[in-house]
Motif scaffolding. Structure first.
Motif, PDB file in Angstrom:
ATOM      1  N   ARG A  38       0.830  -1.209   0.000  1.00 39.31           N
ATOM      2  CA  ARG A  38       0.000   0.000   0.000  1.00 39.31           C
ATOM      3  C   ARG A  38       0.865   1.261   0.000  1.00 39.31           C
ATOM      4  O   ARG A  38       0.578   2.236  -0.701  1.00 39.31           O
ATOM      5  N   ARG A  62     -10.068  -3.275  -3.590  1.00 35.71           N
ATOM      6  CA  ARG A  62     -10.423  -3.342  -2.178  1.00 35.71           C
ATOM      7  C   ARG A  62      -9.233  -2.984  -1.284  1.00 35.71           C
ATOM      8  O   ARG A  62      -9.359  -2.234  -0.314  1.00 35.71           O
ATOM      9  N   GLN A  72      -8.278   0.805  -1.582  1.00 31.10           N
ATOM     10  CA  GLN A  72      -9.393   1.716  -1.329  1.00 31.10           C
ATOM     11  C   GLN A  72      -9.771   2.549  -2.560  1.00 31.10           C
ATOM     12  O   GLN A  72     -10.031   3.745  -2.468  1.00 31.10           O
ATOM     13  N   GLU A 129     -12.255   3.854  -5.351  1.00 31.69           N
ATOM     14  CA  GLU A 129     -13.688   4.112  -5.297  1.00 31.69           C
ATOM     15  C   GLU A 129     -14.441   3.424  -6.432  1.00 31.69           C
ATOM     16  O   GLU A 129     -15.598   3.040  -6.274  1.00 31.69           O
ATOM     17  N   LYS A 146     -20.047  -5.640   0.520  1.00 31.53           N
ATOM     18  CA  LYS A 146     -20.119  -4.793   1.712  1.00 31.53           C
ATOM     19  C   LYS A 146     -18.792  -4.796   2.465  1.00 31.53           C
ATOM     20  O   LYS A 146     -18.141  -5.827   2.587  1.00 31.53           O
ATOM     21  N   GLY A 147     -18.421  -3.621   2.961  1.00 30.40           N
ATOM     22  CA  GLY A 147     -17.157  -3.479   3.666  1.00 30.40           C
ATOM     23  C   GLY A 147     -16.059  -2.890   2.805  1.00 30.40           C
ATOM     24  O   GLY A 147     -15.003  -2.507   3.307  1.00 30.40           O
ATOM     25  N   SER A 148     -16.310  -2.800   1.490  1.00 25.92           N
ATOM     26  CA  SER A 148     -15.321  -2.250   0.578  1.00 25.92           C
ATOM     27  C   SER A 148     -15.607  -0.780   0.331  1.00 25.92           C
ATOM     28  O   SER A 148     -16.758  -0.354   0.244  1.00 25.92           O
ATOM     29  N   ARG A 149     -14.531   0.014   0.204  1.00 24.62           N
ATOM     30  CA  ARG A 149     -14.711   1.412  -0.160  1.00 24.62           C
ATOM     31  C   ARG A 149     -15.014   1.544  -1.652  1.00 24.62           C
ATOM     32  O   ARG A 149     -15.508   2.575  -2.106  1.00 24.62           O
ATOM     33  N   CYS A 150     -14.732   0.522  -2.408  1.00 22.80           N
ATOM     34  CA  CYS A 150     -15.037   0.502  -3.843  1.00 22.80           C
ATOM     35  C   CYS A 150     -16.546   0.307  -3.988  1.00 22.80           C
ATOM     36  O   CYS A 150     -17.063  -0.784  -3.777  1.00 22.80           O
ATOM     37  N   TYR A 151     -17.246   1.382  -4.294  1.00 21.47           N
ATOM     38  CA  TYR A 151     -18.701   1.333  -4.304  1.00 21.47           C
ATOM     39  C   TYR A 151     -19.290   1.009  -5.677  1.00 21.47           C
ATOM     40  O   TYR A 151     -20.483   0.771  -5.808  1.00 21.47           O
ATOM     41  N   THR A 178     -22.329  -1.608  -4.600  1.00 25.20           N
ATOM     42  CA  THR A 178     -22.375  -2.206  -3.264  1.00 25.20           C
ATOM     43  C   THR A 178     -23.821  -2.360  -2.810  1.00 25.20           C
ATOM     44  O   THR A 178     -24.588  -1.394  -2.861  1.00 25.20           O
ATOM     45  N   THR A 187     -26.809   0.276  -0.643  1.00 26.53           N
ATOM     46  CA  THR A 187     -26.406   1.681  -0.724  1.00 26.53           C
ATOM     47  C   THR A 187     -27.436   2.490  -1.514  1.00 26.53           C
ATOM     48  O   THR A 187     -28.293   1.942  -2.209  1.00 26.53           O
TER      49      THR A 187
END
Length: 201
Positions: free
Chosen positions: A22, A68, A71, A73, A132-137, A171, A174
């Motif tokens: 990262r 994922r 992070q 989007e 769910k739980g991923s910032r990638c929406y 996701t 949402t």
């Protein structure tokens, strides 16, 4: 500028290695270098398709794992057709899905002779990216031969001249999912209204 990173599953499953990865990706992006990420085939010992969040089996699942882990989007998965179809796009009456719902079932054609993936792999990867739980929406599966697809999906402002491209995955639970489902239902109703009585018969 670009830099290639060759990764294995251990780079994601080991916390220290993932932290270092990262940091490397963040540093590259901070100085304007695009990281090109691939599997290190020579040493990966890829065991095939595994149902684990920190494992990948092809470039699609690797892309989802990167989205994922870093992070992102939005994830854009490119293929050689316009997106996900309700049945193989070479079949008569096939239709590209603008939005893919987890409740949907689609008929998948034969996998390409090139690579380990295929449309089934792309669907699995897309759903993994936005779970769910991923910032990638959002994830879009679109045609890589269509430059307007990239502009349409990743452009800062939507331009009608490019048109709607690919198939959207979002996701669950949402507001984006509610909006996508609503627009998909409206498009389906509009399509029904455009079908002639003769065609319906």
């Amino acid at each position: 500028n670009a830099s290639q990173l060759l990764l294995t599953q251990l780079d994601f499953s080991d916390d220290d290695r993932l932290l270092n990865l990262r940091y490397a990706v963040d540093r590259l992006l901070s100085v304007g270098i695009i990281p090109i990420i691939n599997e290190n085939d020579a040493v990966s010992g890829n065991l095939g398709y595994l149902d684990q969040d920190d494992m990948f089996s092809d470039n699609d699942s690797l892309a989802a794992l990167c989205a994922r882990s870093f992070q992102a989007e939005v994830l854009l998965l490119l293929t050689d057709v316009g997106g996900v179809y309700n049945k193989p796009p070479t079949h008569a009456g096939s239709k590209r899905l603008g939005y893919y719902s987890p409740e949907q079932t689609v008929s998948i054609g034969a996998k390409s002779l090139h690579g380990r993936g295929g449309m089934a792999a792309k669907i699995e990867a897309a759903m993994m990216a936005v779970k769910k739980g991923s910032r990638c929406y959002a994830c879009v599966v679109a045609c890589g031969n269509d430059l307007d697809a990239v502009r349409s999906v990743l452009g800062p402002v939507y331009k009608e001249e490019f048109g709607a491209k690919g198939t959207l995955f979002v996701t669950p639970g949402t507001e984006l999912e509610k909006q996508a489902a609503k627009e998909s239902a409206e498009e389906a109703e509009a399509a029904k209204g455009n079908v002639s009585d003769e065609a319906r018969a």
